[in-house]
Design a protein around this motif. Structure first.
Motif, PDB file in Angstrom:
ATOM      1  N   ILE A   1      -4.615  -2.998  -3.636  1.00 20.09           N
ATOM      2  CA  ILE A   1      -3.258  -2.993  -4.194  1.00 20.09           C
ATOM      3  C   ILE A   1      -3.298  -2.514  -5.637  1.00 20.09           C
ATOM      4  O   ILE A   1      -2.513  -1.653  -6.043  1.00 20.09           O
TER       5      ILE A   1
ATOM      6  N   ARG B   1       3.645  -4.903 -11.257  1.00 22.04           N
ATOM      7  CA  ARG B   1       2.529  -4.200 -11.888  1.00 22.04           C
ATOM      8  C   ARG B   1       2.675  -4.352 -13.396  1.00 22.04           C
ATOM      9  O   ARG B   1       3.761  -4.164 -13.938  1.00 22.04           O
TER      10      ARG B   1
ATOM     11  N   TYR C   1       0.812  -1.210   0.000  1.00 21.14           N
ATOM     12  CA  TYR C   1       0.000   0.000   0.000  1.00 21.14           C
ATOM     13  C   TYR C   1       0.852   1.269   0.000  1.00 21.14           C
ATOM     14  O   TYR C   1       0.314   2.374   0.115  1.00 21.14           O
ATOM     15  N   ASN C   2       2.183   1.110  -0.097  1.00 21.02           N
ATOM     16  CA  ASN C   2       3.102   2.252  -0.161  1.00 21.02           C
ATOM     17  C   ASN C   2       2.926   3.201   1.018  1.00 21.02           C
ATOM     18  O   ASN C   2       2.857   4.423   0.862  1.00 21.02           O
TER      19      ASN C   2
ATOM     20  N   GLN D   1      -4.658   1.104  -5.704  1.00 19.95           N
ATOM     21  CA  GLN D   1      -3.935   2.020  -4.822  1.00 19.95           C
ATOM     22  C   GLN D   1      -4.908   3.005  -4.172  1.00 19.95           C
ATOM     23  O   GLN D   1      -4.695   4.219  -4.134  1.00 19.95           O
ATOM     24  N   LYS D   2      -5.970   2.417  -3.662  1.00 19.06           N
ATOM     25  CA  LYS D   2      -7.022   3.195  -3.024  1.00 19.06           C
ATOM     26  C   LYS D   2      -7.617   2.387  -1.876  1.00 19.06           C
ATOM     27  O   LYS D   2      -8.027   1.242  -2.061  1.00 19.06           O
TER      28      LYS D   2
ATOM     29  N   TRP E   1      -7.109   3.041   4.497  1.00 17.30           N
ATOM     30  CA  TRP E   1      -6.937   1.685   3.984  1.00 17.30           C
ATOM     31  C   TRP E   1      -7.534   0.669   4.948  1.00 17.30           C
ATOM     32  O   TRP E   1      -7.631   0.901   6.152  1.00 17.30           O
TER      33      TRP E   1
END
Length: 383
Positions: free
Chosen positions: A365, A299, A107-108, A368-369, A120
């Motif tokens: 993932i 990715r 999730y950075n 990215q939200k 998240w």
């Protein structure tokens, strides 16, 4: 005595943390006390003496931490000061957001602040909320594959044979010789672990397989799904499926961050935990909206083997699938509020693969939200 000590530690570190975290989210003073006094204390205690307390609270945590640092941040392994700084932040997220190191990386979180991270949904928090709203019996409806099949038999559209002490050898041999090649899954397995394709050529081979499987536990054998060519083109060796996270609400049915999964060349299963690639699609239209991702940080604009592009691909016969998902969530006994249904497409239409009452929200993932807010809204909006 050791077990009692573990429970005492969990009460102090996890339950106290949960209480104070709620206060921090609602009051400025609570926020300051939590972040600058309590949090550093519990993080330091958790890490003390090479995670002696951390290992007692969660035996898997330290293993995951070492694995993720080696994979994502190998440069910190030989830099003690940098490693200490990043480990403190990773552990902090375990207490503030229930995140394991693997989630932190995927999730950075290293690029996000406190409030961003709180958007998240962690596996720990989603499972805790779902478990608090249901019973152990209700979760067995999906955890046990034989029980789930008994409830949803009409939607499987294929033959299934349960392999347990209640199944005679003759029953299994009949099934095996009828199909020759079939898929075998552990009765309560997850992420595709232990799943394999079996082939038998005669009675003797079928009997040997039955004896071997029964000695290893309980299993379920299923007639192979002959997937639709539109799905097989992504990867022909695996049945490529859709996960439809489905909520029973006042509106009837809500779908949260559904995703398409496809296996890699030669793989039997499409699970991300087994190297598969997944991409999120729009729950209203069925059109893929993200690149493909895996659970190792990869990715892909295109499938790495078939080279098909993910974004913009239309899930075939999607309107029919939405109707089936709505039927299924209302058919679940015990009025379960959430089930993640897995589907495969055949020439005859959609078939149900399995259901998951504690499915991971890995769509975060790909997109990215975070979906914490939506998840909680859908759970509260009970029908």
């Amino acid at each position: 005595m050791r077990q009692k000590r573990k429970e005492t530690l969990k009460t102090f570190f996890l339950k106290s943390n949960s209480t104070l975290k709620r206060a921090a989210d609602n009051h400025k003073v609570g926020f300051w006390l939590y972040n600058y006094l309590f949090l550093p204390t519990v993080v330091g205690g958790f890490r003390l003496a090479d995670y002696k307390i951390g290992k007692m609270i969660s035996s898997a945590y330290k293993r995951d931490l070492d694995k993720q640092l080696k994979h994502y941040m190998p440069d910190v392994l030989d830099n003690p000061n940098k490693r200490k700084r990043i480990e403190k932040d990773i552990v902090k997220c375990y207490f503030t957001d229930g995140m394991f190191p693997s989630e932190y990386m995927l999730y950075n979180f290293q690029d996000q602040g406190y409030h961003e991270r709180h958007e998240w949904l962690s596996d720990m928090d989603s499972n805790a909320m779902l478990l608090s709203l249901s019973s152990e019996e209700a979760f067995n409806d999906t955890r046990n594959k034989a029980r789930f099949y008994a409830i949803m038999k009409d939607y499987f559209h294929r033959q299934v044979c349960v392999i347990s002490s209640e199944t005679s050898m003759e029953e299994f041999v009949h099934f095996a010789l009828l199909h020759e090649k079939f898929i075998v899954k552990p009765m309560e397995g997850t992420t595709g672990n232990g799943t394999f394709i079996a082939t038998v050529n005669n009675v003797s081979e079928a009997e040997e397989l039955y004896i071997h499987l029964l000695s290893e536990g309980e299993w379920i054998a299923e007639e192979l799904i002959r997937q639709h060519p539109d799905m097989a083109k992504w990867n022909p060796s695996s049945v490529n499926t859709l996960r439809i996270p489905t909520f029973r609400t006042n509106d009837g049915c809500r779908i949260l961050q559904p995703f398409f999964r496809t296996g890699r060349k030669g793989a039997v299963v499409d699970n991300a935990g087994q190297g598969g690639v997944f991409a999120v699609f729009n729950p209203d239209t069925g059109i893929i909206t993200t690149d493909g991702v895996d659970e190792y940080g990869g990715r892909y604009e295109q499938h790495p083997d078939s080279h098909l592009t993910f974004k913009g691909w239309q899930i075939p016969q999607y309107e029919q699938l939405k109707k089936i998902a709505a039927e299924l969530i209302h058919r679940m006994p015990m009025k379960q509020r959430y089930v993640g249904f897995d589907f495969a497409l055949t020439q005859e239409g959609w078939v149900l693969v399995e259901g998951n009452s504690l499915g991971q929200f890995v769509g975060q993932i790909a997109e990215q939200k975070g979906v914490r807010k939506q998840f909680m809204e859908y759970l509260k909006d009970e029908a």
